[in-house]
Design a protein around this motif. Structure first.
Motif, PDB file in Angstrom:
ATOM      1  N   ASP A  72       8.407 -34.147 -24.056  1.00 21.27           N
ATOM      2  CA  ASP A  72       9.416 -33.975 -22.681  1.00 21.27           C
ATOM      3  C   ASP A  72       9.408 -32.418 -22.886  1.00 21.27           C
ATOM      4  OD1 ASP A  72      11.399 -33.461 -20.902  1.00 21.27           O
ATOM      5  OD2 ASP A  72      11.760 -35.511 -21.054  1.00 21.27           O
ATOM      6  N   LEU A  74      11.541 -30.736 -21.415  1.00 27.15           N
ATOM      7  CA  LEU A  74      12.708 -30.063 -21.483  1.00 27.15           C
ATOM      8  C   LEU A  74      13.137 -29.800 -23.090  1.00 27.15           C
ATOM      9  CD1 LEU A  74      14.588 -32.362 -18.935  1.00 27.15           C
ATOM     10  CD2 LEU A  74      13.470 -30.133 -18.781  1.00 27.15           C
ATOM     11  N   ASP A  75      12.350 -30.345 -23.893  1.00 27.47           N
ATOM     12  CA  ASP A  75      12.674 -30.443 -25.291  1.00 27.47           C
ATOM     13  C   ASP A  75      12.212 -29.303 -26.005  1.00 27.47           C
ATOM     14  OD1 ASP A  75      14.069 -32.931 -24.914  1.00 27.47           O
ATOM     15  OD2 ASP A  75      12.731 -34.104 -26.088  1.00 27.47           O
ATOM     16  N   ARG A  76      12.600 -28.126 -25.490  1.00 29.64           N
ATOM     17  CA  ARG A  76      11.990 -26.774 -25.678  1.00 29.64           C
ATOM     18  C   ARG A  76      12.305 -26.697 -27.514  1.00 29.64           C
ATOM     19  NH1 ARG A  76      14.543 -26.018 -21.199  1.00 29.64           N
ATOM     20  NH2 ARG A  76      16.522 -25.369 -22.378  1.00 29.64           N
ATOM     21  N   GLY A  77      13.462 -26.852 -27.860  1.00 27.24           N
ATOM     22  CA  GLY A  77      13.810 -26.653 -29.158  1.00 27.24           C
ATOM     23  C   GLY A  77      12.758 -27.266 -30.145  1.00 27.24           C
ATOM     24  N   GLY A  78      12.685 -28.768 -29.970  1.00 32.35           N
ATOM     25  CA  GLY A  78      11.894 -29.331 -30.839  1.00 32.35           C
ATOM     26  C   GLY A  78      10.357 -28.978 -30.848  1.00 32.35           C
ATOM     27  N   ASN A  81      10.014 -25.250 -32.361  1.00 39.14           N
ATOM     28  CA  ASN A  81      10.503 -25.224 -33.664  1.00 39.14           C
ATOM     29  C   ASN A  81       9.031 -25.534 -34.618  1.00 39.14           C
ATOM     30  OD1 ASN A  81      12.993 -24.052 -34.240  1.00 39.14           O
ATOM     31  ND2 ASN A  81      13.852 -26.122 -33.403  1.00 39.14           N
ATOM     32  N   LEU A 116      20.120 -21.958 -14.529  1.00 38.52           N
ATOM     33  CA  LEU A 116      20.290 -23.104 -15.440  1.00 38.52           C
ATOM     34  C   LEU A 116      21.088 -22.402 -16.836  1.00 38.52           C
ATOM     35  CD1 LEU A 116      16.902 -24.964 -15.315  1.00 38.52           C
ATOM     36  CD2 LEU A 116      19.112 -25.646 -14.765  1.00 38.52           C
ATOM     37  N   LEU A 117      20.663 -20.994 -16.968  1.00 41.35           N
ATOM     38  CA  LEU A 117      21.468 -20.205 -18.134  1.00 41.35           C
ATOM     39  C   LEU A 117      22.815 -19.918 -17.736  1.00 41.35           C
ATOM     40  CD1 LEU A 117      18.406 -17.913 -18.617  1.00 41.35           C
ATOM     41  CD2 LEU A 117      18.885 -19.725 -19.980  1.00 41.35           C
ATOM     42  N   LYS A 274      18.733 -15.532 -27.606  1.00 43.21           N
ATOM     43  CA  LYS A 274      19.188 -15.328 -28.862  1.00 43.21           C
ATOM     44  C   LYS A 274      19.371 -13.944 -29.338  1.00 43.21           C
ATOM     45  CE  LYS A 274      17.005 -19.603 -30.764  1.00 43.21           C
ATOM     46  NZ  LYS A 274      16.055 -20.214 -31.453  1.00 43.21           N
TER      47      LYS A 274
ATOM     48  N   ARG B  76      28.566 -20.269 -15.377  1.00 47.24           N
ATOM     49  CA  ARG B  76      29.248 -20.153 -16.397  1.00 47.24           C
ATOM     50  C   ARG B  76      29.506 -18.754 -16.828  1.00 47.24           C
ATOM     51  NH1 ARG B  76      26.047 -24.276 -17.401  1.00 47.24           N
ATOM     52  NH2 ARG B  76      24.712 -23.082 -18.290  1.00 47.24           N
ATOM     53  N   PHE B 109      22.655 -32.749 -13.242  1.00 44.34           N
ATOM     54  CA  PHE B 109      21.149 -32.962 -13.578  1.00 44.34           C
ATOM     55  C   PHE B 109      21.035 -34.385 -14.153  1.00 44.34           C
ATOM     56  CE2 PHE B 109      21.651 -28.155 -14.031  1.00 44.34           C
ATOM     57  CZ  PHE B 109      21.443 -28.101 -12.782  1.00 44.34           C
ATOM     58  N   ARG B 115      20.163 -31.974 -23.929  1.00 37.27           N
ATOM     59  CA  ARG B 115      18.983 -31.740 -23.507  1.00 37.27           C
ATOM     60  C   ARG B 115      18.792 -30.454 -22.262  1.00 37.27           C
ATOM     61  NH1 ARG B 115      15.332 -36.209 -21.990  1.00 37.27           N
ATOM     62  NH2 ARG B 115      13.930 -34.429 -22.629  1.00 37.27           N
ATOM     63  N   GLY B 118      17.847 -27.600 -24.413  1.00 37.50           N
ATOM     64  CA  GLY B 118      16.316 -27.549 -24.868  1.00 37.50           C
ATOM     65  C   GLY B 118      16.473 -28.315 -26.411  1.00 37.50           C
ATOM     66  N   ALA B 119      16.509 -29.612 -26.329  1.00 35.87           N
ATOM     67  CA  ALA B 119      16.698 -30.574 -27.346  1.00 35.87           C
ATOM     68  C   ALA B 119      15.816 -30.272 -28.451  1.00 35.87           C
ATOM     69  CB  ALA B 119      16.523 -31.881 -27.008  1.00 35.87           C
ATOM     70  N   THR B 120      16.143 -30.086 -29.805  1.00 34.98           N
ATOM     71  CA  THR B 120      15.531 -30.062 -30.958  1.00 34.98           C
ATOM     72  C   THR B 120      15.255 -31.368 -31.614  1.00 34.98           C
ATOM     73  OG1 THR B 120      15.776 -27.696 -31.223  1.00 34.98           O
ATOM     74  CG2 THR B 120      15.546 -29.140 -33.277  1.00 34.98           C
ATOM     75  N   ARG B 121      16.290 -32.230 -31.775  1.00 37.15           N
ATOM     76  CA  ARG B 121      16.548 -33.540 -32.328  1.00 37.15           C
ATOM     77  C   ARG B 121      17.389 -34.507 -31.744  1.00 37.15           C
ATOM     78  NH1 ARG B 121      19.235 -31.001 -37.885  1.00 37.15           N
ATOM     79  NH2 ARG B 121      20.713 -29.588 -36.414  1.00 37.15           N
ATOM     80  N   ALA B 277      22.618 -18.606 -32.805  1.00 37.77           N
ATOM     81  CA  ALA B 277      21.644 -17.668 -32.564  1.00 37.77           C
ATOM     82  C   ALA B 277      21.774 -16.440 -33.600  1.00 37.77           C
ATOM     83  CB  ALA B 277      21.615 -17.095 -31.033  1.00 37.77           C
ATOM     84  N   ALA B 303      20.659 -29.292 -30.406  1.00 38.58           N
ATOM     85  CA  ALA B 303      19.670 -28.470 -29.486  1.00 38.58           C
ATOM     86  C   ALA B 303      19.199 -27.464 -30.727  1.00 38.58           C
ATOM     87  CB  ALA B 303      20.795 -27.687 -28.754  1.00 38.58           C
TER      88      ALA B 303
END
Lengths: 367, 367
Positions: A72, A74-78, A81, A116-117, A274, B76, B109, B115, B118-121, B277, B303
């Motif tokens: 997906d 959207l899952d940038r982290g996964g 990494n 979004l940020l 970051k 935000r 959304f 998500r 940016g989901a990692t797991r 970060a 994330a």
């Protein structure tokens, strides 16, 4: 939503008419490209970048395909990494993928990425960033032209010889007056200046009230950088564009090697956020780079408070989108007060006319 | 979308049946509450928090109303920078607002917050976090009960007297065996341990192979913390839950005052992502706190890659959502391998039955 593939178009190289030949010149030609990440829902992540970086992304993508396609977006982290840790992707290539994934996210949610940020502001000042010119007169001409257009700050990429650079800085300061912010970027990795040169130039920039002194010494000279940062009273040391990994900042910040952290060009939005956080915790600004490189760093600048300037090449047509007329639908520009404004289109908001682009495409790679 | 208002419900205080009286006891009662941020599009940001924090948010909101109501809840950065800088909002109150704004974004959304980050797991291990018990036997009982439920790690909040704590740590380690990760949290600000005590306890935790030693000295004792971090060979020093501002970490990290950074309880998701970060750049984990405090830190954990554990109070019913049966629709729990899984509802994914909640509401504040 799933990522389905990548197509890269490398445009024809274009000569840079504004680039005279000097010893420390930037490249005399520029070859842009575009990376298009496709998804099963028809949303495309479109990233303007250097052709070489786009082609490198295509090469690395092929090796790691099983970890990208089907994921997906959207899952940038996964995704990132795995690519960083298991496949050792360079941060500047991962950055192009990251821009594309953010572009997809913005388009999926129908919002510009900076929103979004968590938007902080709707506009930010830009500085005009010169190439390496051959004469003081040319630097003065470009700086005055930028001032007339509304720029409140200009960054000089000098000759790379301390005596000449000092003479040129005096001349430009005299020409533009005291109100304009001036920066000097020596591109010092591997670097033209000795420690002795860097301190000499730093003293002059202090005297002339320059805003920052960028990459004055190699990133590996932590002792030298810490001493220079302490010695400079008015001008701020900005480091380091030439890191390969954000973790190089750990020791540089610990040893106080800069007043301002840099956000390396082509590092992803995720990495830049970051670094901005790292800078904020350490009471500093993080100023990203974006030398004619599209719009990604602008979203970071609009999302955070601890940064002052967007980088925009001067004169217009120099390395920027004007090199490929008709291809870029949303060329960046400043208003009469020197601000660039937030993109309004969803995603990165940087449209490319792919029909026009294909006319000047030298090579297409479908991964 | 625009923010239109805030309603706070403070629930009845509930006695904590699991809390015996000890000198360093946690509070014997707990009073939860909920903050509901409303928008002109009907989407509500719903945040479970302590009643006191929710009421403090209501007080501060009234003073700064003009900078919150009418603003787009997605912005935000802009909202929070003004509240922090001009109105000096404490980070823990700003955190509740931040959770609410992220909840709104997720609902807008139609995605869980992790998500959007940016989901990692999709899951993360949890540790069982005890209260301050009165006897070694009770600590052993709680730890074994947690182990039987599937927890792979337990954090002890000890008596606060070094000799007693050392005896209890030996006893618990012997009871649970060598495979379970154990942590000790001394809540050391203002802190029960002298420097001498902290080093004595640290040597024992090294011998017993504890996973981390949390807040072993006051956050103001940078020299002591740096020395302790260097002295501890196996157990990792984790600092600091008691900061008031993320920038307190600048000097602590520079002076190497910890092995693991903490993410203070009730700091916002935005702040926790910044600390994560900062930790990543400095080659560390950032482990957030969430002692019976809902679900916000779980999104951060899902994330990022540089964190190991979600904090969950043991035994069940102790300070957590089980104190108010029927109110919380999505109580957190672990699977048989000790993992908590990603929320599936949009936003924070932590539903509250407002009809049930109103039945046990002591006070409602409409700002």
């Amino acid at each position: 939503m799933k990522i389905t593939g990548l197509t890269v178009h490398a445009f024809e190289p274009r000569p840079n008419a504004h680039q005279e030949t000097t010893e420390y010149m930037s490249a005399a030609t520029r070859q842009n490209g575009v990376a298009v990440i496709s998804t099963d829902e028809g949303i495309e992540g479109v990233v303007s970048t250097l052709a070489g970086t786009a082609k490198q992304l295509a090469n690395l993508w092929a090796e790691a395909r099983g970890h990208i396609e089907g994921a997906d977006p959207l899952d940038r982290g996964g995704i990132e990494n795995v690519l960083r840790r298991r496949y050792s992707w360079p941060s500047r290539v991962l950055g192009v993928l990251d821009y594309g994934l953010w572009d997809i996210a913005g388009k999926a949610f129908d919002l510009p990425v900076y929103r979004l940020l968590g938007a902080t502001r709707e506009k930010v000042l830009a500085y005009g960033s010169t190439v390496h010119h051959a004469t003081d007169e040319r630097f003065i001409e470009i700086a005055l032209e930028a001032k007339a257009r509304g720029f409140t700050a200009v960054k000089l990429h000098p000759y790379g010889a301390a005596d000449d650079d000092i003479r040129m800085c005096y001349a430009v300061r005299k020409a533009v007056g005291d109100k304009m912010n001036l920066m000097l970027d020596t591109l010092a990795y591997p670097g033209p200046y000795s420690r002795h040169d860097a301190f000499r130039v730093g003293r002059v920039l202090d005297e002339l009230g320059f805003w920052w002194f960028e990459d004055p010494l190699p990133k590996t000279d932590l002792d030298g950088l810490a001493a220079l940062t302490k010695a400079c009273q008015r001008v701020q040391v900005r480091m380091a564009d030439r890191v390969e990994d954000i973790r190089e900042y750990a020791e540089m910040v610990r040893r106080r090697c800069m007043d301002i952290m840099a956000g390396p060009a082509s590092f992803g939005i995720t990495d830049l956020m970051k670094l901005s956080a790292m800078a904020e915790v350490n009471h500093m600004n993080m100023e990203p780079h974006d030398f004619g490189g599209g719009i990604a760093s602008l979203h970071v600048l609009l999302a955070v408070a601890n940064a002052d300037y967007y980088e925009l090449a001067v004169p217009q047509g120099c390395f920027d989108t004007a090199l490929y007329p008709g291809v870029y639908l949303d060329p960046m520009d400043i208003d009469s007060d020197g601000f660039v404004h937030a993109p309004t289109k969803p995603g990165l908001g940087f449209g490319i006319d792919l029909t026009e682009a294909k006319k000047i495409t030298e090579q297409t790679v479908v991964v």
